[in-house]
Design a protein around this motif. Sequence first.
Motif, short mmCIF file in Angstrom:
data_model
loop_
_atom_site.label_atom_id
_atom_site.label_comp_id
_atom_site.label_asym_id
_atom_site.label_seq_id
_atom_site.Cartn_x
_atom_site.Cartn_y
_atom_site.Cartn_z
N UNK A 225 0.69 -0.64 0.16
CA UNK A 225 0.05 -0.03 0.24
C UNK A 225 1.39 1.28 0.31
N UNK A 226 0.39 1.93 -0.86
CA UNK A 226 1.67 3.51 -0.82
C UNK A 226 1.12 4.31 -0.01
N UNK A 227 -0.39 4.55 0.41
CA UNK A 227 -0.97 5.68 0.65
C UNK A 227 -2.22 4.96 1.34
N UNK A 228 -2.22 5.54 2.72
CA UNK A 228 -3.62 5.33 3.62
C UNK A 228 -4.19 6.86 3.74
N UNK A 229 -5.44 6.45 4.23
CA UNK A 229 -6.25 7.70 4.63
C UNK A 229 -7.12 7.73 5.89
N UNK A 230 -6.80 8.27 7.04
CA UNK A 230 -7.62 8.11 8.11
C UNK A 230 -8.14 9.36 7.86
N UNK A 231 -9.13 8.64 8.69
CA UNK A 231 -10.98 9.28 9.25
C UNK A 231 -10.90 8.80 10.36
N UNK A 232 -10.61 8.23 11.58
CA UNK A 232 -11.51 7.61 12.66
C UNK A 232 -12.03 8.77 13.33
N UNK A 233 -13.37 7.99 13.79
CA UNK A 233 -14.34 9.60 14.72
C UNK A 233 -13.96 9.67 15.43
N UNK A 234 -14.53 11.22 15.62
CA UNK A 234 -13.75 12.21 16.49
C UNK A 234 -14.47 11.80 18.01
N UNK A 235 -13.91 11.91 18.80
CA UNK A 235 -14.56 11.95 20.29
C UNK A 235 -14.70 12.99 20.63
N UNK A 236 -15.88 12.94 21.63
CA UNK A 236 -16.20 14.81 21.72
C UNK A 236 -17.40 15.16 20.27
N UNK A 237 -17.17 14.67 19.11
CA UNK A 237 -18.03 15.15 18.07
C UNK A 237 -18.57 13.96 17.42
N UNK A 238 -19.48 13.22 18.24
CA UNK A 238 -20.53 11.89 17.15
C UNK A 238 -19.61 11.00 17.01
N UNK A 239 -18.50 10.00 17.94
CA UNK A 239 -17.46 9.25 17.60
C UNK A 239 -18.61 8.18 17.86
N UNK A 240 -20.00 7.76 17.62
CA UNK A 240 -20.83 6.46 18.68
C UNK A 240 -21.37 6.93 17.57
N UNK A 241 -21.23 6.29 15.86
CA UNK A 241 -21.71 5.82 14.49
C UNK A 241 -22.78 4.55 14.79
N UNK A 242 -22.15 3.42 15.16
CA UNK A 242 -23.80 2.23 15.74
C UNK A 242 -24.97 3.34 16.50
N UNK A 243 -24.72 4.07 16.81
CA UNK A 243 -25.85 4.83 17.67
C UNK A 243 -26.66 5.53 16.29
N UNK A 244 -25.64 5.85 15.45
CA UNK A 244 -26.67 7.17 15.02
C UNK A 244 -27.31 6.00 13.80
N UNK A 245 -26.44 5.27 13.08
CA UNK A 245 -26.87 4.11 12.06
C UNK A 245 -27.53 2.51 12.39
N UNK A 246 -27.65 2.45 13.91
CA UNK A 246 -28.58 1.26 14.27
C UNK A 246 -28.96 0.31 13.31
N UNK A 247 -29.99 1.51 12.80
CA UNK A 247 -30.83 0.41 11.81
C UNK A 247 -30.50 0.09 10.94
N UNK A 248 -29.18 0.41 10.19
CA UNK A 248 -28.76 0.56 8.95
C UNK A 248 -28.12 -1.33 8.86
N UNK A 249 -27.27 -0.75 10.36
CA UNK A 249 -26.74 -2.37 10.09
C UNK A 249 -27.57 -3.46 10.61
N UNK A 250 -28.40 -3.31 11.90
CA UNK A 250 -29.97 -4.19 11.84
C UNK A 250 -30.29 -4.84 10.44
N UNK A 251 -30.41 -3.78 9.36
CA UNK A 251 -30.71 -3.76 8.42
C UNK A 251 -30.08 -4.46 7.00
N UNK A 252 -28.60 -4.17 7.71
CA UNK A 252 -28.34 -5.48 6.73
C UNK A 252 -28.12 -6.75 7.51
N UNK A 253 -27.39 -7.17 8.11
CA UNK A 253 -27.04 -7.85 9.17
C UNK A 253 -28.08 -8.76 9.49
#
Length: 353
Positions: A225-253
Motif C-alpha cells: 500500500x502506498x497511501x493510507x487515509x485515516x478518518x477515525x471517529x472524532x471523540x467528543x464529536x459524535x463518535x458513536x456511529x453505531x447509535x446513529x446508524x444502528x437501524x441500517x446495521x440491523x437491516x443489513x446484518x
Amino acid sequence: MKNLFSEFDYLSYEFPEPQYLGAKYVHRDWIANYVPDDTKVALDAFGGSQSIAYMFKQLGIQTLTNDFLEFNNEIGKALIENSGAQLSKEDLSILFSDNNDPSEFNLMETLYSDLFFTREEAAFVDSFRSNTVRLDCQYKRALAFTIMCRSMTRKVTMGHFAHTQALVYAANPARVKRNRSLIRPLKDIFMELLPKYNAAVFNNNEENKSYNENILDLLPKLSGVDLVYFDPPYCNSHADYQSFYHLLETFVVYWKDRQFVNGIKRYEPKRYSGFDKNSEAIENLSLMFERARNIPTWLVSYNDRSFPDIDTMVRLIEPYRNVSVERKTYANGRGGKGSVAGSNEILFVCTIK
C-alpha cells in the motif's frame, strides 16, 4: 500532487451525495491535492460513506477500503469493489416481491413500527430484505442494500436514528414542507435514487477491494500500500456511529443474536471499535500508526474540536512520520459538533522522515 479535476477518465462518474455524519464528500478535492502522483495503491481505513475511497478510484488508483460496520462495507462493495454490476428491471421485480419468508424476515416490523416507520413501511423493508438473498450477484445485493439504506436516511429527519421523533416530524406540516421525503413511500425514494447509484458504478481497471474489519486487525495483513487515509471517529464529536446508524446495521446484518435497547432499539452488544471512547482513543490511535509504519504516506482527517487535541495527534504521529497540519475552516455548519461554523477541518499530511 493529484487534483480531482485533472486528466483522469473516470471523473464523469458521480458519487451519490451522502447524508452521513462526518462524511468528507465536500472535502474531496482538497484531500486529493495531497495525494502523491506516484500513488498506485491507496487504503481508506475508515470508509464510512466511501466518498474518499470513490475519489481514489476516480483517480485511477487501486483502491482498498475498510469499515468495521457491515452496512458501510456494502457501500464499498457496491461502488468501490464492483466494476460493472447494476440493478436491472428483473432485479427490481425480485426485490419488490412479497416477503420471501415472513417468519424469518420480520425484524424491522417488530422493532421499528411506529418508531421510525409506519407498520406498512417497516413490513415493506422486511420484504425487500428477504428478497435480497434471491439476487444472484453479491454486487447487486450490495447495491440493493446501499440504495435502501440511503432511502431510509432520506425518510428520517436529520438522516440518522439516534432520536425517537421520526414520525412526529413526519406529521409536522412545516417539516414536511422543507423535506417531502418524510412522507414519501420508501419505494418511491429508492426508485428516485436507483439511476444515480447504477450510474456511479464503473471499472477503473484495477482490482479494488472492500473489507469489513477493525482497522487494527486489517493493517498487519496488507502489503504494497502506498497511501493510507485515516478518518477515525472524532471523540467528543459524535463518535458513536453505531447509535446513529444502528437501524441500517440491523437491516443489513439482520441480527438474530442481539438484544435491542433504549428508546431507539439499538442492538446490544455493539461491535467493538476502539476509537469511539476517550478512554481508548489515544492508545488505539498510537497502535494504528505503529501498524501503518510500512505505508509510506498517511493522510489523517481530523477536527480541531475533537479528543485528543491537535498537539497530541501530532505527538502520536511524529515518532513515525514528518507531519504538516493543513486546515480548512467551516464557513457554515454541516451537522455534528465537529463541523460547526468557525471550526477547522484538519488534514495531517504525513510523509517518510
